[in-house]
Design an enzyme around this catalytic site. Sequence first.
Site, short mmCIF file in Angstrom:
data_model
loop_
_atom_site.label_atom_id
_atom_site.label_comp_id
_atom_site.label_asym_id
_atom_site.label_seq_id
_atom_site.Cartn_x
_atom_site.Cartn_y
_atom_site.Cartn_z
CE1 TYR A 193 32.59 30.92 43.48
CE2 TYR A 193 33.56 32.91 42.54
CZ TYR A 193 33.71 31.68 43.16
OH TYR A 193 34.96 31.21 43.46
CE LYS A 240 33.81 31.18 46.85
NZ LYS A 240 34.29 30.11 47.76
#
Length: 255
Positions: free
Chosen positions: A158, A162
């Site tokens: 993740y 990002k």
Amino acid sequence: MHDSTKILGGKTALITAAASGMGRAGARLFAAHGAHVILADVNAAGAKNVADEILGEGGSAEAHGVDLRDQTELDSFITAVRSGHDVIDVLHNHAGITGPRELEFDAANWNECMTLNAWVPAYLTQQLLPLLRNSAAASVIFTASTAGVRGVAGLPVYSATKGAVIQFMKSLSLLLAPEGIRANAICPGGTDTAGMRAAFQEGAVDASLSAIATTIPLGRVGQPEDIATVALFLASDASKYMTGTVIPVDGGATV
């Protein structure tokens, strides 16, 4: 009819993952300030419910059920938007998933997370650029995360996606600045959404949220509206001299 006296009056805004949480809050706020809102979400019924809420309050909205991870559905959605609209003034690339925890990734869940979190916002921006160019003051907003600017031990995949979103946004902002198209990223910290609550063990939600709150200088977990108000600022002319910025909305957690 658009109300041109409102902050986003006369503008058309597209928000992905608009059926719940931060996306829903943003869609409702954009509509309350005069925008026609295009809601996209894998939860078609949820998106329609939000659109109906907006319409019931006198706003303007349309809902699209689309699994953005599916390239065929994504392309069909883009075709629908292009055929229905000549201009997009605000593109809020909000959709994302947490993905695999720690080192529990394989090719499938790595690619799913990277697809939704990084490929989809980049591709949507690329494909809708002609409509953004038709706007007098286009704004592209990316929902990144504080995980994109600092390491998170439990979420390396993740965090990688990002970080990719932030660097794409920065490069895009430089590329499009000569055309007057702005691009910025919001980095939410811990925010009380259904998605966040689902990550906690049943019966331990309140305790988990309280534990997170103790790590935040302002002493509370964020609410979806906290993120939506910053999105509204970036969508509006109030931020017309801002591009390429990364804005933490995290109660001071990254400080």
